[in-house]
Design an enzyme around this catalytic site. Structure first.
Site, mmCIF file in Angstrom:
data_model
loop_
_atom_site.group_PDB
_atom_site.id
_atom_site.type_symbol
_atom_site.label_atom_id
_atom_site.label_comp_id
_atom_site.label_asym_id
_atom_site.label_seq_id
_atom_site.Cartn_x
_atom_site.Cartn_y
_atom_site.Cartn_z
ATOM 1 N N LYS A 111 39.067 48.929 62.222
ATOM 2 C CA LYS A 111 40.393 49.338 62.712
ATOM 3 C C LYS A 111 40.548 49.077 64.198
ATOM 4 O O LYS A 111 41.657 48.910 64.702
ATOM 5 C CB LYS A 111 40.638 50.823 62.412
ATOM 6 C CG LYS A 111 40.888 51.084 60.936
ATOM 7 C CD LYS A 111 41.485 52.448 60.710
ATOM 8 C CE LYS A 111 41.818 52.625 59.243
ATOM 9 N NZ LYS A 111 42.275 53.969 58.915
ATOM 10 N N LYS A 192 40.469 45.573 51.334
ATOM 11 C CA LYS A 192 40.866 46.659 50.429
ATOM 12 C C LYS A 192 42.358 46.967 50.549
ATOM 13 O O LYS A 192 42.963 46.749 51.605
ATOM 14 C CB LYS A 192 40.002 47.901 50.659
ATOM 15 C CG LYS A 192 40.368 48.690 51.865
ATOM 16 C CD LYS A 192 39.746 50.078 51.864
ATOM 17 C CE LYS A 192 40.291 50.822 53.068
ATOM 18 N NZ LYS A 192 40.655 52.173 52.886
ATOM 19 N N LYS A 195 46.983 52.054 52.675
ATOM 20 C CA LYS A 195 48.293 52.662 52.944
ATOM 21 C C LYS A 195 49.008 51.968 54.090
ATOM 22 O O LYS A 195 50.192 51.732 54.051
ATOM 23 C CB LYS A 195 48.083 54.117 53.403
ATOM 24 C CG LYS A 195 47.951 55.125 52.354
ATOM 25 C CD LYS A 195 47.879 56.489 53.051
ATOM 26 C CE LYS A 195 46.594 57.195 52.720
ATOM 27 N NZ LYS A 195 45.600 57.217 53.766
HETATM 28 N N1 AQP Z 1 41.479 50.518 48.222
HETATM 29 C C1 AQP Z 1 40.931 51.661 47.851
HETATM 30 N N2 AQP Z 1 40.246 51.745 46.695
HETATM 31 C C2 AQP Z 1 39.686 52.930 46.308
HETATM 32 N N3 AQP Z 1 39.781 54.069 47.015
HETATM 33 C C3 AQP Z 1 40.459 54.047 48.177
HETATM 34 N N4 AQP Z 1 40.753 54.974 49.090
HETATM 35 C C4 AQP Z 1 41.468 54.407 50.085
HETATM 36 N N5 AQP Z 1 41.680 53.108 49.829
HETATM 37 C C5 AQP Z 1 41.061 52.844 48.648
HETATM 38 C C6 AQP Z 1 40.357 56.377 49.004
HETATM 39 O O1 AQP Z 1 41.531 57.175 49.149
HETATM 40 C C7 AQP Z 1 41.168 58.418 49.768
HETATM 41 C C8 AQP Z 1 42.123 58.758 50.866
HETATM 42 O O2 AQP Z 1 42.024 57.778 51.886
HETATM 43 P P1 AQP Z 1 42.174 58.204 53.415
HETATM 44 O O3 AQP Z 1 43.513 58.787 53.614
HETATM 45 O O4 AQP Z 1 41.001 59.041 53.786
HETATM 46 O O5 AQP Z 1 42.111 56.902 54.264
HETATM 47 P P2 AQP Z 1 41.463 55.506 53.999
HETATM 48 O O6 AQP Z 1 40.191 55.617 53.252
HETATM 49 O O7 AQP Z 1 41.402 54.788 55.315
HETATM 50 O O8 AQP Z 1 42.594 54.907 53.049
HETATM 51 P P3 AQP Z 1 43.748 53.874 53.338
HETATM 52 O O9 AQP Z 1 44.671 53.935 52.190
HETATM 53 O O10 AQP Z 1 43.152 52.558 53.679
HETATM 54 O O11 AQP Z 1 44.491 54.468 54.620
HETATM 55 P P4 AQP Z 1 44.735 53.824 56.047
HETATM 56 O O12 AQP Z 1 45.633 52.638 55.817
HETATM 57 O O13 AQP Z 1 45.383 54.905 56.842
HETATM 58 O O14 AQP Z 1 43.396 53.421 56.614
HETATM 59 C C9 AQP Z 1 39.722 58.263 50.258
HETATM 60 O O15 AQP Z 1 38.869 58.969 49.374
HETATM 61 C C10 AQP Z 1 39.473 56.790 50.170
HETATM 62 O O16 AQP Z 1 38.117 56.498 49.919
#
Ligand code: AQP
Length: 330
Positions: A111, A192, A195
């Site tokens: 990031k 991956k 969001k």
């Molecule tokens: N692509 C993914 N596949 C499986 N699991 C996923 N998680 C996130 N992306 C995937 C799981 O969702 C939960 C919540 O995520 P988070 O809010 O802790 O942030 P993150 O892991 O950084 O998820 P994002 O969607 O990628 O958010 P941003 O864009 O803000 O960085 C976690 O349990 C995560 O493992």
């Protein structure tokens, strides 16, 4: 009863990755466990985000969590910043973890890459996440595969704290699902699904309509050799589609691959399975829109229950490190 804790950042609209990797398992963990789930709004501040979006996303996240099937009678649902012990314990854990450990975190590197400035919070975020977990004495933490490294850090910090200051924290275990643990972007299958992604056609959102889901799956990137086999390295786009169908139908990706010869047929079935999976969430979400007061009441009750548990753990940790109790004993 086993204690369970997990959180999700209100950093954008939830994705299919969030759902398959974590959220749907949160629903199952409500039965037979003492489950705590939080909208981790403080984590959303680690990168640039408009305050109005933080506010709107946090409420929206709570609505989504109710829509997927979290039941406030069977779990504690709350907003992280409404329980002050999360930030208080973070400091104690920042004084337990090392700079070297935090530097190794790949999410910080990913990031932070290419950014002109990087917030300190993005660097120390794993200590906040460790505090989220350790405050509740969670034994199991249902997360997707991308959180494996942060979970490992939480374990190490807990063990070090216990060894140095006396037995205080439960050492948590990650509960990472067998399928759906790492859903990839449909247009860029080497990264991956996220969001906060800038890949609208590669990202299926929790509340996408059937038409949107179908269009995105049909346009998903595959490869040109047309050979139906599961190989994440050589055929990442196809492997992702096989993983999605496997996760949606409770089979393995290799089993799924054996049922198809043509990519087009596979895509049709992936789209249909995902529409079936997400349709009920969308409908329940539409019902909840009608009752905003209900959501606020759920979150207020959740914060009060979470605070009770978190305050007791924080007081033990602060005392173990030699801090004097405050006027209220904490
Ligand atoms: N692509 C993914 N596949 C499986 N699991 C996923 N998680 C996130 N992306 C995937 C799981 O969702 C939960 C919540 O995520 P988070 O809010 O802790 O942030 P993150 O892991 O950084 O998820 P994002 O969607 O990628 O958010 P941003 O864009 O803000 O960085 C976690 O349990 C995560 O493992």
């Amino acid at each position: 009863m086993t204690r369970v804790l997990s959180g999700i950042a209100p950093s954008g609209n939830f994705t299919l990755g969030n759902y398959l990797g974590a959220l749907r398992h949160w629903v199952s963990f409500q039965d037979g466990h003492d489950a705590f789930y939080c909208v981790v709004d403080l984590h959303a501040l680690t990168t640039e985000i408009d305050p109005a979006d933080v506010r709107a996303n946090t409420r929206d996240a709570a609505l989504n969590l109710l829509a997927i099937g979290l039941d406030p009678e069977r779990c504690t649902l709350f907003v992280q910043s409404q329980v002050p012990e999360h930030t208080r314990l973070t400091w104690l854990l920042e004084c337990t973890a090392t700079v070297g450990e935090l530097r190794r975190m790949t999410q910080f590197k990913d990031k932070g890459r290419g950014q002109e400035t990087v917030r300190v919070g993005l660097f120390t975020y794993p200590c906040l996440m460790a505090a989220d977990i350790l405050l509740y004495g969670a034994q199991a933490v249902p997360v997707g595969d991308d959180q494996r490294q942060h979970l490992e850090l939480a374990r190490e910090v807990a063990v070090r704290f216990n060894n140095r200051y006396g037995e205080t924290f439960v050492v948590p275990d990650a509960a990472i699902p067998g399928t759906g643990a790492r859903v990839m972007d449909l247009q860029h299958p080497e990264r991956k699904m996220s969001k906060s992604s800038d890949s609208p056609m590669g990202t299926i959102r929790l509340l996408d309509t059937d038409e949107e889901i179908t269009r995105k799956v049909k346009r998903a990137v595959t490869d040109t050799d047309g050979e139906m086999r599961y190989d994440r390295q050589a055929k990442p786009g196809l492997a992702n589609l096989l993983d999605l169908l496997a996760a949606a139908t409770g089979r393995t990706a290799t089993e799924v691959a054996a049922d198809y010869t043509r990519y087009g047929e596979l895509k049709e079935d992936v789209a249909a399975a995902l529409c079936q999976l997400l349709g009920p969430v969308r409908r329940r979400r539409a019902e909840l829109e009608d009752d905003p007061a209900y959501v606020d009441a759920v979150l207020a009750r959740g914060a009060a229950r979470a605070h009770e548990v978190a305050a007791a753990t924080y007081a033990r940790a602060a005392d173990a490190m030699g801090l004097l109790p405050g006027p209220e004993g904490a």
